[in-house]
Design an enzyme around this catalytic site. Sequence first.
Site, PDB file in Angstrom:
ATOM      1  N   HIS A  18       5.337  -7.473  17.339  1.00 49.14           N
ATOM      2  CA  HIS A  18       6.466  -8.010  16.562  1.00 49.14           C
ATOM      3  C   HIS A  18       6.631  -9.511  16.836  1.00 49.14           C
ATOM      4  O   HIS A  18       6.841 -10.302  15.917  1.00 49.14           O
ATOM      5  CB  HIS A  18       7.787  -7.328  16.955  1.00 49.14           C
ATOM      6  CG  HIS A  18       7.895  -5.877  16.584  1.00 49.14           C
ATOM      7  ND1 HIS A  18       8.300  -4.921  17.477  1.00 49.14           N
ATOM      8  CD2 HIS A  18       7.682  -5.229  15.417  1.00 49.14           C
ATOM      9  CE1 HIS A  18       8.335  -3.737  16.870  1.00 49.14           C
ATOM     10  NE2 HIS A  18       7.954  -3.893  15.623  1.00 49.14           N
ATOM     11  N   LYS A  42      19.290   8.171  12.292  1.00 49.89           N
ATOM     12  CA  LYS A  42      18.029   8.121  13.042  1.00 49.89           C
ATOM     13  C   LYS A  42      18.332   7.772  14.493  1.00 49.89           C
ATOM     14  O   LYS A  42      18.963   6.746  14.758  1.00 49.89           O
ATOM     15  CB  LYS A  42      17.143   7.025  12.409  1.00 49.89           C
ATOM     16  CG  LYS A  42      15.650   7.254  12.611  1.00 49.89           C
ATOM     17  CD  LYS A  42      14.881   6.245  11.785  1.00 49.89           C
ATOM     18  CE  LYS A  42      13.583   5.862  12.442  1.00 49.89           C
ATOM     19  NZ  LYS A  42      12.904   4.772  11.774  1.00 49.89           N
ATOM     20  N   ARG A  91      -0.904  -3.595  10.433  1.00 44.85           N
ATOM     21  CA  ARG A  91      -1.824  -3.525  11.567  1.00 44.85           C
ATOM     22  C   ARG A  91      -3.164  -2.943  11.157  1.00 44.85           C
ATOM     23  O   ARG A  91      -4.211  -3.368  11.609  1.00 44.85           O
ATOM     24  CB  ARG A  91      -1.220  -2.644  12.675  1.00 44.85           C
ATOM     25  CG  ARG A  91      -0.064  -3.267  13.398  1.00 44.85           C
ATOM     26  CD  ARG A  91       0.669  -2.237  14.191  1.00 44.85           C
ATOM     27  NE  ARG A  91       1.177  -1.179  13.311  1.00 44.85           N
ATOM     28  CZ  ARG A  91       2.049  -0.267  13.647  1.00 44.85           C
ATOM     29  NH1 ARG A  91       2.509  -0.247  14.873  1.00 44.85           N
ATOM     30  NH2 ARG A  91       2.461   0.647  12.802  1.00 44.85           N
ATOM     31  N   SER A 129       6.084   0.656  18.517  1.00 43.61           N
ATOM     32  CA  SER A 129       7.249   0.956  19.359  1.00 43.61           C
ATOM     33  C   SER A 129       7.215   2.420  19.790  1.00 43.61           C
ATOM     34  O   SER A 129       7.577   2.754  20.920  1.00 43.61           O
ATOM     35  CB  SER A 129       8.546   0.683  18.587  1.00 43.61           C
ATOM     36  OG  SER A 129       8.633  -0.669  18.241  1.00 43.61           O
TER      37      SER A 129
HETATM   38  O1  PNS Z   1      10.363  -0.847  11.817  1.00 40.83           O
HETATM   39  P1  PNS Z   1      10.443   0.153  10.699  1.00 40.83           P
HETATM   40  O2  PNS Z   1      11.160   1.400  11.165  1.00 40.83           O
HETATM   41  O3  PNS Z   1       9.107   0.433  10.082  1.00 40.83           O
HETATM   42  O4  PNS Z   1      11.364  -0.532   9.553  1.00 40.83           O
HETATM   43  C1  PNS Z   1      11.691   0.172   8.382  1.00 40.83           C
HETATM   44  C2  PNS Z   1      12.776  -0.582   7.563  1.00 40.83           C
HETATM   45  C3  PNS Z   1      13.987  -0.865   8.417  1.00 40.83           C
HETATM   46  C4  PNS Z   1      12.218  -1.872   7.057  1.00 40.83           C
HETATM   47  C5  PNS Z   1      13.145   0.336   6.361  1.00 40.83           C
HETATM   48  O5  PNS Z   1      13.443   1.617   6.820  1.00 40.83           O
HETATM   49  C6  PNS Z   1      14.327  -0.200   5.555  1.00 40.83           C
HETATM   50  O6  PNS Z   1      14.187  -1.145   4.817  1.00 40.83           O
HETATM   51  N1  PNS Z   1      15.514   0.431   5.712  1.00 40.83           N
HETATM   52  C7  PNS Z   1      16.727   0.045   5.038  1.00 40.83           C
HETATM   53  C8  PNS Z   1      17.073   1.015   3.911  1.00 40.83           C
HETATM   54  C9  PNS Z   1      16.307   0.696   2.660  1.00 40.83           C
HETATM   55  O7  PNS Z   1      16.411  -0.381   2.079  1.00 40.83           O
HETATM   56  N2  PNS Z   1      15.489   1.667   2.240  1.00 40.83           N
HETATM   57  C10 PNS Z   1      14.648   1.536   1.079  1.00 40.83           C
HETATM   58  C11 PNS Z   1      13.352   0.829   1.426  1.00 40.83           C
HETATM   59  S1  PNS Z   1      12.193   0.995   0.176  1.00 40.83           S
END
Ligand code: PNS
Length: 161
Positions: A18, A42, A91, A129
């Site tokens: 990150h 979550k 990645r 993570s």
């Molecule tokens: O680090 P992660 O868990 O891969 O991040 C995922 C994240 C936070 C980017 C994604 O879950 C997100 O954007 N969540 C907010 C809710 C949202 O907008 N959902 C629709 C995305 S298409």
Amino acid sequence: MATRAVYPGSFDPLTNGHLDLIERSLRIFDELIVAVVTNPAKSALFTDTERMEMIREATRSFRHIEIMVFEGLLVDFVRKVGAGAIVRGLRAVSDFEYEFQMALMNRKLREEVETVFLMPHEAYSYISSRLIKEVAGYGGSVTGLVPPGVERRLTEKFGRR
Ligand code: PNS
């Protein structure tokens, strides 16, 4: 006009992958907002505050960066902070499908927001993570894979074996 981007994620916890992506983003964009998602549904190992603090600690010497928590739709947050782009890391090919779906859904929701994919240094390509938590949880060493502050907090959470 200054370019502002949002780098969203769970950051539970922040890894060196990150951090590498944050540094790369700061070379491209004028300002970067690292956006820590808060999702009551979550369960995270670290609280929102802890996740933010770990990022703040590791990026203390960086300029043009802000760390914020967001809830709800990412594109709404991006609009609220006046950013034009979302940064995500790729990645490996295995990341692609999920990232592709998210990028296209976000485009459907708000067409003017562009998703930009950056590749972390290959030394970090296997770090996630989830794996960090698993290894640290069983007492394995994560030295060099996460910033020192994150390693310390993982030891505090799980204890040392
Ligand atoms: O680090 P992660 O868990 O891969 O991040 C995922 C994240 C936070 C980017 C994604 O879950 C997100 O954007 N969540 C907010 C809710 C949202 O907008 N959902 C629709 C995305 S298409």
